[in-house]
Design a protein around this motif. Sequence first.
Motif, PDB file in Angstrom:
ATOM      1  N   THR A 433       0.863  -1.188   0.000  1.00 58.17           N
ATOM      2  CA  THR A 433       0.000   0.000   0.000  1.00 58.17           C
ATOM      3  C   THR A 433       0.891   1.225   0.000  1.00 58.17           C
ATOM      4  N   GLY A 434       0.759   2.060  -1.050  1.00 58.50           N
ATOM      5  CA  GLY A 434       1.540   3.288  -1.109  1.00 58.50           C
ATOM      6  C   GLY A 434       3.028   2.981  -1.202  1.00 58.50           C
ATOM      7  N   SER A 435       3.809   3.838  -0.578  1.00 60.42           N
ATOM      8  CA  SER A 435       5.269   3.684  -0.603  1.00 60.42           C
ATOM      9  C   SER A 435       5.818   3.170   0.725  1.00 60.42           C
ATOM     10  N   LYS A 436       4.925   2.711   1.627  1.00 64.07           N
ATOM     11  CA  LYS A 436       5.388   2.242   2.935  1.00 64.07           C
ATOM     12  C   LYS A 436       6.167   0.934   2.792  1.00 64.07           C
ATOM     13  N   TYR A 437       5.573  -0.039   2.108  1.00 59.88           N
ATOM     14  CA  TYR A 437       6.216  -1.342   1.923  1.00 59.88           C
ATOM     15  C   TYR A 437       6.520  -1.539   0.435  1.00 59.88           C
ATOM     16  N   ILE A 438       7.735  -1.978   0.132  1.00 61.86           N
ATOM     17  CA  ILE A 438       8.163  -2.241  -1.239  1.00 61.86           C
ATOM     18  C   ILE A 438       8.671  -3.675  -1.302  1.00 61.86           C
ATOM     19  N   PHE A 439       8.081  -4.485  -2.219  1.00 57.09           N
ATOM     20  CA  PHE A 439       8.487  -5.872  -2.398  1.00 57.09           C
ATOM     21  C   PHE A 439       9.349  -5.958  -3.668  1.00 57.09           C
ATOM     22  N   GLU A 440      10.478  -6.654  -3.574  1.00 63.58           N
ATOM     23  CA  GLU A 440      11.369  -6.821  -4.708  1.00 63.58           C
ATOM     24  C   GLU A 440      11.715  -8.297  -4.844  1.00 63.58           C
ATOM     25  N   SER A 441      11.908  -8.729  -6.104  1.00 60.42           N
ATOM     26  CA  SER A 441      12.299 -10.104  -6.404  1.00 60.42           C
ATOM     27  C   SER A 441      13.375 -10.039  -7.470  1.00 60.42           C
ATOM     28  N   ILE A 442      14.606 -10.398  -7.092  1.00 56.14           N
ATOM     29  CA  ILE A 442      15.749 -10.380  -8.009  1.00 56.14           C
ATOM     30  C   ILE A 442      16.405 -11.747  -7.938  1.00 56.14           C
ATOM     31  N   GLY A 443      16.149 -12.590  -8.957  1.00 52.56           N
ATOM     32  CA  GLY A 443      16.730 -13.932  -8.959  1.00 52.56           C
ATOM     33  C   GLY A 443      16.217 -14.734  -7.779  1.00 52.56           C
ATOM     34  N   ASN A 444      17.160 -15.262  -7.004  1.00 53.38           N
ATOM     35  CA  ASN A 444      16.801 -16.032  -5.812  1.00 53.38           C
ATOM     36  C   ASN A 444      16.553 -15.141  -4.600  1.00 53.38           C
ATOM     37  N   LYS A 445      16.765 -13.863  -4.718  1.00 56.44           N
ATOM     38  CA  LYS A 445      16.672 -12.969  -3.564  1.00 56.44           C
ATOM     39  C   LYS A 445      15.293 -12.316  -3.526  1.00 56.44           C
ATOM     40  N   ARG A 446      14.768 -12.179  -2.300  1.00 56.46           N
ATOM     41  CA  ARG A 446      13.502 -11.485  -2.065  1.00 56.46           C
ATOM     42  C   ARG A 446      13.747 -10.400  -1.016  1.00 56.46           C
ATOM     43  N   PHE A 447      13.232  -9.208  -1.319  1.00 58.81           N
ATOM     44  CA  PHE A 447      13.474  -8.069  -0.440  1.00 58.81           C
ATOM     45  C   PHE A 447      12.138  -7.498   0.033  1.00 58.81           C
ATOM     46  N   LEU A 448      12.124  -7.060   1.289  1.00 58.35           N
ATOM     47  CA  LEU A 448      11.019  -6.264   1.840  1.00 58.35           C
ATOM     48  C   LEU A 448      11.631  -4.981   2.395  1.00 58.35           C
ATOM     49  N   THR A 449      11.247  -3.856   1.787  1.00 54.47           N
ATOM     50  CA  THR A 449      11.760  -2.559   2.222  1.00 54.47           C
ATOM     51  C   THR A 449      10.659  -1.829   2.975  1.00 54.47           C
ATOM     52  N   ILE A 450      10.983  -1.366   4.193  1.00 56.45           N
ATOM     53  CA  ILE A 450      10.039  -0.607   5.031  1.00 56.45           C
ATOM     54  C   ILE A 450      10.566   0.817   5.114  1.00 56.45           C
ATOM     55  N   ASN A 451       9.820   1.754   4.540  1.00 62.25           N
ATOM     56  CA  ASN A 451      10.232   3.159   4.522  1.00 62.25           C
ATOM     57  C   ASN A 451       9.660   3.909   5.712  1.00 62.25           C
ATOM     58  N   ASN A 452      10.410   4.916   6.135  1.00 59.30           N
ATOM     59  CA  ASN A 452       9.960   5.829   7.204  1.00 59.30           C
ATOM     60  C   ASN A 452       9.453   5.043   8.412  1.00 59.30           C
ATOM     61  N   CYS A 453      10.349   4.265   9.026  1.00 63.06           N
ATOM     62  CA  CYS A 453       9.977   3.399  10.146  1.00 63.06           C
ATOM     63  C   CYS A 453       9.478   4.220  11.324  1.00 63.06           C
ATOM     64  N   SER A 454       8.417   3.743  11.943  1.00 64.58           N
ATOM     65  CA  SER A 454       7.874   4.357  13.156  1.00 64.58           C
ATOM     66  C   SER A 454       7.795   3.282  14.231  1.00 64.58           C
ATOM     67  N   LEU A 455       7.328   3.698  15.424  1.00 67.49           N
ATOM     68  CA  LEU A 455       7.226   2.738  16.521  1.00 67.49           C
ATOM     69  C   LEU A 455       6.193   1.657  16.219  1.00 67.49           C
TER      70      LEU A 455
END
Length: 1327
Positions: A433-455
């Motif tokens: 949803t929006g730019s909060k969570y970004i999912f990436e898939s590069i080959g065998n690697k999977r990434f979860l990016t969390i922007n602007n972390c809060s409590l």
Amino acid sequence: MPEPTKKAVSAFIKKPKSQTTEIGTTVVFEAETEKADAKVRWQRDTKDITASDKYAISAEGNKHSLTIKNAAPEDAAGYAIIAGGSKFKFELKIKEAEAKGLAKAAAKTAIKEAPPDTAPPVDVPPATPADAPSDTPAEAPKTSETNGHAPDPGAHDGLPESHQPDTKTDLTGLFTEKPQSGEVTVGENITFIAKVCGESLLKKPTVRWFKGKWMDLASKSGKHLQLKEHYDRNTKIYTFEMHVIAAKANFAGAYRCEVSSRDKFDSSNFELTVHESRSVEGFDIRAAFRRTSVSSGSKKKMSGPGSSTEGGEDSGELDFSALLKKRDSFLKSNQRMVQASTEPGVDVWDILSHAPASEYEKIAFQYGITDLRGMLKRLKKMKKEEKKSAAFLKKLDPAYQVEKGHKIKLQIEVANPDIEVKWLKNGQEIHPTGSKYIFESIGNKRFLTINNCSLADDAAYTCVVGDEKSVTELFVKEPPVLIVHNLEDQMVMKGERVEFECEVSEEGAHVKWEKDGVELTRDESFKYRFKKDGCKHVLIINEATKEDAGHYRVKTNGGQSLAELMVQEKKLEVYQNIADLTVKAKDQAMFKCEVSDENVKGTWYKNGVEVKADARTHITHIGRIHKLTIDEVQPEDEGDYTFVPEGHAFNLSAKLNFLEVKIDYVPRQDPPKIHLDCMGKTADSTILVVAGNKLRLDVPITGDPAPTVVWTKAEKDKSKKTPEEGKREPAFIWTLKDGEVLTDSGGRVHVESTKGHCIFTIEGAERQDEGVYSVIVRNPAGEDTADINVKVVDVPDPPQAPRILSVGEDCCTVQWDPPLFDGGQPVLGYVLERKKKKSYRWMRLNFDPYKETTYEAKRMIEGMAYEMRVYAVNAIGMSRPSPASEPFVPVAPTSEPTGLCVDDISDTTISLKWRTPEKVGSAGIDGYGVEYCKEGSDEWIPAFEGLTERTSIIIRDLPTGEKMQFRVRAYNVAGPSPPASLPQAVTIREIMQRPKIWLPRNLRQTLIKKVGESVNLMIPFQGKPRPKVTWLKNGEPLDPKQVSVRNSDTDSILFIRRTERKDSGVYELQVQIENVEDKVSLSIQIVDLPGPPQTLKVVDVWGFNVALEWKPPKDNGNCDIIGYNIQKADKKTMEWYTVYEQYRRTNCVVSDLIMGNEYVFRVFAMNMVGLSPEPCLSKDSAYIQKTGVEYQPPRYKDHDFSEAPKFTHPLVNRSIISGYNATLSCSVRGIPKPKITWYKNKMDITNEAKYRMFSKQGILTLEIRKPCPFDGGVYMCKAVNASGEDTVECKLEVRRKYHASPSTFSEIIPLIIQWGTQLQTALSLSN
């Protein structure tokens, strides 16, 4: 400031004492007053006591008594006696509440205090107290029972003189009782007590407890250490206690208690000795029921007076398993417990992992483990070997940490690059949803990016791949909360509301408030309230008391702020005192006084007896004014009248004189006469009046007939002339006869003449009212004159604005000039106040008048701007404040710079460098000054004018070969810091340094650049003096038109603005000093796009395929060819389509061409720069021939009806009677028909004669002929065909046949009946 008052003197000669009595007795409290007619009141819990059947009050002269009859438990309370302005409190205690509880305690005390060789009294049973451990010996150290402090002397009366402790203590300083050294057994408690008398202290003393030399125990408070304090208002004694709970062996050592109060300080040293626990001497069943603790092991806790009942950490679990063990095993385990407690470093995990399961409970009991089940679960997990994950190549780390507001990337590696993964947060799936969570898939690697972390992102995250999971935990770290606006010092009056306010850098931040190092919390009395308003945090204290004075601190995780609260007693000021009155019969007498607090009530007394209002006597209280009015004065009204303000220890007194008028019926004439005792102009006869108060001159006069009164006042400058001159030129004249009243136009002067008196009154006396007042009385028989010298005194004028002479790190020296006018009274001293520049609260620095005009103010915050002001004080009061001083900032010089060293040196120059001082202070650093001098000289020469902000410098034009000293100072507003000097003199001479080239790591390999790019290489080197630098390319000098070179003392730069292919080659750098040289080589490769491939031709065409072949390009772009791009085009459309990309061979086959089309082909060459600009086209085209097609009818595959065997109805466990045929049935299906095999206990029984097998329409039956008990077991049926197999099994139990004895049943007949019919049987029994 109010007028100084004398210290209140007690009205009691003898005061009642607190008493302790029993129920039903009569108690008498006695007191004696100084005055015989003093009015006395008795109170109970602040309420007046009146005479009744319960209370008897008597007064004989100055002796007073209160009798309480038939004392009851409810009579135990606080009592008080009040006489005038004196009040004394005392208590009555009833023994009934303690009688039952103290019976056993008295017996215990008798046992504890008796010497070891003295037998206990007969009436005290020698049993051990129920709450003490069974293994505690009788001769345990007494310090454990007496809590470590000095014992009561009365407790040792029964001891011999040689055994009695020395109770003489040299009490010096602040301590009235010092903590005593003590001994304790491991696991028991002990208390150390220190007492301080607070009668002479203005504020609560500060007490600190230390272990050893420096360890402050305030930060160690917790499960094993508690610090407490309380204050006794009756004795004014502060008691400070240090409780050591469940003592350990490492608690032993030297301790120190320090107490301080303003400029007073005292210290006391004591020691704590810890003994090892003793072995168990006997088995006590109660010991097994006691709670055990992991921390204390097998040690018993002493539940004495000092034991703590706080917290749940010390409480363990009840060990009932000990009750099931025998006495001997219990004693052995106890011995092992004592031994185990003394073994250092016992690893219980290692013992449990190698012990059999039957020994777990025994080990848990031995080592004091309470949560055995939890430990065994963890042990089971430890023993499991982690299985290798099939879905994950790399899992998430156990935990991640990120700062609030930043972003974080979680990464995993999966085994299958095409598999989908799911991310969960606290078990809930995360959706993009929006730019909060970004999912990436590069080959065998999977990434979860969390922007602007809060409590809110602080949670557990899970990555799910199929049935496997990888779990981690994310911790969001908050940035430090800074204090933007600091607390401010405050000074309030007792009972006022206090608010400490600070502002932090972030809303909703958590702050902690402390007072004198103790954290403040919300209590039941709502003494402290905490308020949050955005970034503002407020501490509110309702109705401040003297105990609230101290230092308050607010803490965040990024800073703290300190402020001081000073609480002053609210003194009642008397604005107008009551004056003596002389009145005649039938006149009105009015006593009037004015105090500063309009809420203060008071009581009027006449000769010590309270005055009650009646028809003639009126008592009024309007605002700050209290009046007592007596109409139609009578002779019995004469006496001493006193006004006592409620709650304040002073009174106001005046006398009422009754003037008798004697009537002489013999007419005669008497010359007028003035009756005064203050006539003249001497200092003793001068009347002083405070400015603002009423001046009332009441002059008694006589004369018959009534004289005429003339009041005059000379001007102030004419009062020094002779009386005759003064009378000729009066400034003011007031003339009136008997019975007249005259008031001037201003309304301040009021002149009144009555029979026998003339009264001159000035409301609100001012300075210009000072002077000599003359009163003249005349009648036909003569005249009389009197002069009255009046002096008006006032508070002094404010001093001039103070001057700041000097400032320090936390102090300043201030000076001021005395006031121009002292108010008619000598100046007693000065009061100083300070405030922060941006604040509006002034804080008083001294409470007693300071006599000098120079003062050193301390305890200021460095770097904070302050202002000062001064009050002058005389006997009348305190002046208005002086103008504020110029703002000043307390600062101190920095510490000396650190790390001064020589960076470089030549024949005439030297390079120095240093680091900033360790202590800079809030004023910062304005710059640095560098000085030098020749060795042996004291003349320091500045190296440059002004200051430098850099931490390095080059000093030039120094004499070659001289030995020089250098030093550096840091400067700020407060001045220069101490100098930092080199450890020894430095000789100014250049040092030969061998040349050395430091080739960067990236240039040790071939440097590849594209055509047109720039080359900028910087290669550092060293060498002294400056070396000669030479560049070569392939052994030849460089072309200056194409290549630029710039050399310095420490590096050389090679620059090519726009590279070409010809710039490729081997470059050589050479640095040389005299005959010593160093050289390095580096390779530069300039690459370009390749040329097109050569001679593309069609080799063969067959079916829908074409074979192509070509040759590599002549120009590869100065780098390797990494592949070719092959494209095809239909000759009709000539639209090109790529067939192969980065194809590495020089021949290929193009397939899947369309029949009937003609194709042409082209090839591009590719290197690291890109594709060749031009392709190579095929000269020939390829035509795909059309061929005939034969019809092939479709072929259908027969359906496969085969099915693996499967039992549709299983075998059922049965219990049968031996001797009767039994059957086992089940059903199966399968195509083709499966082969059936029966097994008993996994043995094939197909060929056994005892068994018959039937199979009909898939129903399988096994018949067992007349089974015996040996036929019982597990029967299995197995079905097998070409598609698979299936099995089913059951248990068969064969019970023995029951044989009835002849005496029981005569015959057993089998019966067969139909369902639903009635069955009736008859049994014939024999015997």
